[in-house]
Structures are given as C-alpha cells and as structure tokens.
Write an enzyme that holds these catalytic residues in place. Sequence first.
Site, PDB file in Angstrom:
ATOM      1  N   ASP A 320      34.510  41.361  40.748  1.00 51.84           N
ATOM      2  CA  ASP A 320      34.676  40.101  40.005  1.00 51.84           C
ATOM      3  C   ASP A 320      35.632  40.323  38.824  1.00 51.84           C
ATOM      4  OD1 ASP A 320      34.526  37.494  39.199  1.00 51.84           O
ATOM      5  OD2 ASP A 320      32.438  37.564  38.539  1.00 51.84           O
ATOM      6  N   HIS A 324      40.950  38.485  30.774  1.00 53.11           N
ATOM      7  CA  HIS A 324      41.232  37.477  29.753  1.00 53.11           C
ATOM      8  C   HIS A 324      42.042  38.130  28.648  1.00 53.11           C
ATOM      9  CE1 HIS A 324      38.656  34.389  31.416  1.00 53.11           C
ATOM     10  NE2 HIS A 324      37.665  35.252  31.521  1.00 53.11           N
TER      11      HIS A 324
END
Lengths: 437, 306
Positions: A320, A324
């Site tokens: 996953d 960011h």
Amino acid sequence: MSRRSPHVRPELVEGPTVLIRHGRVIDPGRINGPADVLIEHGKITAVGAGLKASDGVAVIDADGKWVLPGFVDLHVHFREPGFEYKETIATGAAAAVAGGFTSVCCMPNTQPVNDNQSVTEFILEKATAAGLAHVFPIGAITKGSEGKALAEFGDLKQAGCVAVSDDGKPVMNAMVMRRALEYARIFDLPVVDHCECTHLSEGGGMHEGQVATEMGLHGIPSASEDVMVARNLALAELTGGRLHLAHLSTAGSVRMVREAKARGINVTAEACPHHFLLTEEAVREFNTHAKMNPPLRSRTDVEAIKAGLKDGTIDVIATDHAPHAAFEKEREFDSAPFGIVGLETAWGLALVLVEEGVLTVEQVVAALTVQPARAFGLAKGTLAVGADADVTIVDPDAHWVVAPEQFKSKGRNTPFAGWKLKGRVVSTLVGGRVVYP
Amino acid sequence: MSLKRKDLLGIQDLSVEEITLFLDTAESFKEVSVRDIKKVPALRGKTVVNLFFEPSTRTRTSFELAAKRLSADVINFAVSASSVSKGETLLDTARNIEAMQADFIVLRHPMAGAPNILAKLLRASVVNAGDGGHEHPTQALLDLYTLREKKRAFKGLRLAIVGDIAHSRVARSNIYALTKMGAEVRVVGPPTMLPLEVERLGVKAFYHLDDGLRGVDVIMMLRLQLERQGIALFPSIREYSKLYCLTPERMKLAAPDALVMHPGPINRGVEIAPEVADSLSSVILDQVTNGVAVRMAVLYLLSGGK
C-alpha cells in the site's frame, strides 16, 4: 499472455546473458537450496548446480546471498497522472526495484482516475520510459471511482489493466459491488476492495480504541472494515466473482476470510507490513507517519493478521505504498493525509516475521512472489525455466537502518525511520538486466 | 521547585508534583486579582500571542487578563478572519508569529494535537488552550484549584462528569487530573457520548444520571453541543434534557454539600436547570475567577519563574 508481458523497452528484453552463481535459490514450491541461475534473452533458461559460464556471460557472484523471484506488489500508489509532486511512475518504479519489487500494480486513484483506456496507456508508456519495474495498472471499478456507474472493464483489460478497484474510495453501494463482481467474470478480472464502511469511519483518523479515547481523536472502528468484508464475501459467494481484499487490518476480517476460504469462496487477501508490526500505540504524540487507512489497530488484531499469514488465510504481503509530500504530513493529525511509503522497507520488515517464528523464509518469499502473482493471474513471481528473468538478490545477513532520506521514492513518510532491520536487497534484475543498484 | 518544561500541552503527562506546583503558584496570583492595582512585573517585556482558531470569549479573555496582569504584551490573533482563509497552514502561521519574537503562543484549535506540533517545532512556549477533543489543561487546573479551595483534599473525593465525554477535552483533562490526584471519577452519559474503553482511563461509566449522581461530592456538567442532535449522538434536545439535565430533584441524590461545576457557557434548561446553576452549590463563577489566577501561574512557571 502478451498483455501480461513486461512493460519495458523492447531492447531491454533482449538483455545480456547472465549467470547468477553460488547463491541459495528460493523459488517457493520449486527449489530452496544452492543453485545457479542462467538468464538468456531476458528469460530464465536454467536453474541448477554447477552451471558453466560460457564466453561473454556476465557473472553475478551471489555467494552468501539468496536469489529470489522478483517481488510482486499488488498495491501501490504511484500518483501519476495528477500528483507528480508526491511520486511519479519513474520514481515509484525506482523505489520498487530498490526494494526488490520487479512488478507492481498501481491503484487507479490518480487525477484523472484510471477508469479508461487512455489513462491506462499513459501509465504504461511512462512505465516503459522508466524501464525499471513492470507496472501493471489497476483500473477503476466505477467511472471516476464515484461508486455509481461501472467503468468499461473490457477496454481497461484490453489496455493492460490486471484488476479493478476503487481503492481509497470503497464501493459503498452493495448493488454496484455485486454488478462489478458479476461483470468482471467475463474478463476474469479480480475485483479489489478497500473494505471500509464510510458511514462508520467518517471523521476518523486512527483506530477506535483505548489510544484514540486517551488522545481525543476520532476513531475508525474495526467494525467499519468487518461489515464490508462480510458484505463482500457474501457478494463473492452470490456471484462467483473473483474477490481480492486489500490490506486487511482486523481480527474480524481474518476470521471471516478464513471461514469463507474453507467454504470455497473465491477470495484472496493481502496484509501490509505495518499492520503486522505496529499497533495503535504508534500514533501517540500525534505521529502523522502512523496515519494510514485502514489504521494501525490493536495488539489482538496484529496477532490475528500474523495468524492469518501463517495459516494461509492471507495470501499476499502488499505495501500500500502511498507517498505524500513532507509538508502534507507536517500538519494537524486530522488534516494530514492517510498513507505511508512501503516499497523500500517491505522486505526487511517481512523478515521480522521469520525472526518472530511466524513464517518460514519460504513462506515470506511466497507471500511476496508466487502468491500475489497467482492472485492477479500475472505470469510473474517464479524462477521457473521460461519465466521472465525478474530476479531479486538479497543479503540475508546485512544489518541496516531505515533512512528515509535515502529513499528513491519521493515520499519519506514512514513510521519505520530508524528501525534496525536485517536482510537487504542488494541487486534487482528485470528481464535479465540489472536495474538496481 | 520550578517547572522543567517549555510547554503545557496536556494534563496526561504531568506529575502530581507539577500539578500541585501550578495550584500553589496560582494561589499567590489569586491575591493579585483582588488588589487595587492588579499587576505584577513578572513577565514585563515578554510577548504573549493568543492564537485562536475557534471562537472563544471566556478562555481568550482569561488568558489575556492573566498575561496583562503579569505585565506581558498581548496580541490576539483571531485566525478565522485572516490567514487560514487564505490557505496558510498552522505551522506557517505559527512560524510567522514566532518571527515576531513571541515568547508564548496560547493556542486554541479545533484539531487534537495541534499544540503538540507547534511545541515540537517552535522555540516559543506553547500553551494549549483547548485542542479538538484532546485536552484543555488550564480548564482542568482551574477546576482543581476551585475544588481544592472548596473541598481541601482530592483523596476520596467522588465526582461525576456528565455529558458528551467522547468529544470533550474538558472531560479528558479533568479525568487525567482528578484520577492523578486520587479522586474517584464517574462519567455519565448516553453510550453514544462515552468513548470506547473509557473505563480504562480509570473511571466508572454510568448511562443513567440518577445512578451516577448517588452520593457524589462534585458534579461537573459539560456543555451540550446542540448541533450534535439528530442521528449523530442523541435524538433530540428534549429527550437529552429529560435524561441528563441536572435538576434540583436530582441534586438530592448527591451528597448534601455537593458542588456543581460547569466549564461554561451553560445552556440553561438543557444540561443544567437554572435553579441549580444559580444555587449556592454552584461554583461556576468561582471557576471563572480562578481561571485568571491559574493561567497567570501557567505563564509564569513556563517562563521559568522561581
């Protein structure tokens, strides 16, 4: 077959002849012991003892190393198109091969959403240009991932998508999910769901439990995952569709999937390293690097995920990988985005399960190679003769410290910074060519 | 004894000694507030910035008075009106304020943990004036101060905190403070307003107000956030009041000398009957008075005052 073939530059496929010598080859279910691996024209052409190097063969000495099928990650977010400041397909692919992953499946929650052929083709073009890992796009279940009208699965498959998912935006409408599972049967596409009831999780940023209670943070109850896992299993049973459950995080999910598998329901499931290594405790001090969705849960849940990996209820270790920008995580806990990077730490973290006696080395390798490949029907994850020469060589004894500033990924958002791990990827080959280091 | 910390972020990580130091110091500052000239020079030349991301009159005014009575310069920075609407992040706003050489940032913010972020990254002392559902440490300190004034000792004191415990920073800070000081704390409210595993905070939970009130020495009413009615937490204000309003009849269940507290502002007739709010048992206005002294103590001690 052709659509599942490597998305690398054609000239790369015609790679050099390579002999990997003196390593321990672990190809789950096939071989686990000392052997040499011969690669010609981008394919594995021989695996066995004492292979001879003829003239002009590049020799890689793997003495003391393990030679593994390249890892396959069913769950990454490469952010391109739309969020290139977080990650691009090129930087994501570089992170993948640095972590030993030679094949990655990228989620469609880009901008625009990968719900049509042209976005899929764009992703594949970028991946080919990067020439590192194989990138397999996952198409959206619904147009714009809005949960309403089905995307054109036929077109998506034809363009190269290997599964469909509205990851990050769970399909809340049970009828839409039913239709997706049914319709996907035409193309034998797995339908991947991020199981979260958004009514139950609304406003939540971490696991609902004692730590959230202490910190006064809004919680995401385990039930928000459990009710959707239950629904999805019921729909898989109804439709006979091929269901893959992303990143399981709760004891309830594991229990239900175990029961469903025992009854023969067509389901596969994945778990992420953070969900078997960290608990809700990691959020204390409002650590936004411990904020992901599903959230880090309780000790009981962690134990259940491990038990699920051990008994095969959970087939796959996925990352996953969700990069960011630093400034996005340097915020109030509630406004920071969900997600952590995972490609460059997964192998070392997965080996902790061996250290803890949960899995054997072969089981860990299987959960990173043959099992994910099988879940999505990819011709990957094996060193069988004739397979694409995607190989990961690891040093099982190398001690290293997780240093995000050295990541190839643009994302530095990991709760594992500073962790001391044992076992490191030293070399990665894709189609017989060394792409890392 | 002096305080060895830069910031006051919450009660949870304070020691009993530190809490006692705040209360003892507040005692000497309370006297300042009743003088003819209500000012001491303790923080002369220091700058206190009230950085409020939520509307607040009482807490902001109380901090402002506290700082002024210590001779500090005070700036009120009401954020909704300025940078946030332009998209500036909390951190950038705070860095800008610090660049103006603020010594203290008093932060009120709708999100839990916001002061923790600032404290980590700024040189200035950060005082949490309420962060989301997390903590409101100066409120708990002023509640403790008021209790100590009225009841002397915390050991063995029985308290009931009534209302929306799950979303209340006042409840959380008071639970931490009171259990540390040895009081017996009950929380009372509908299950929709009690957080999961609340009893692991060392309190006992009750769904029925009458059960929770029996024999208690102190009743701490929380303000009902009226906007939460509907499907969210309770069906109607009418039913909430019926079940959880502190009425004169219910007061009879508590100890005869029980005190009534409320962090304000009160909803008369919703969580507290007007007769109770205005009764002799009520120390609601003492809480306000003591708030200034407690906040003076907090600013003073954080500045390294000895």
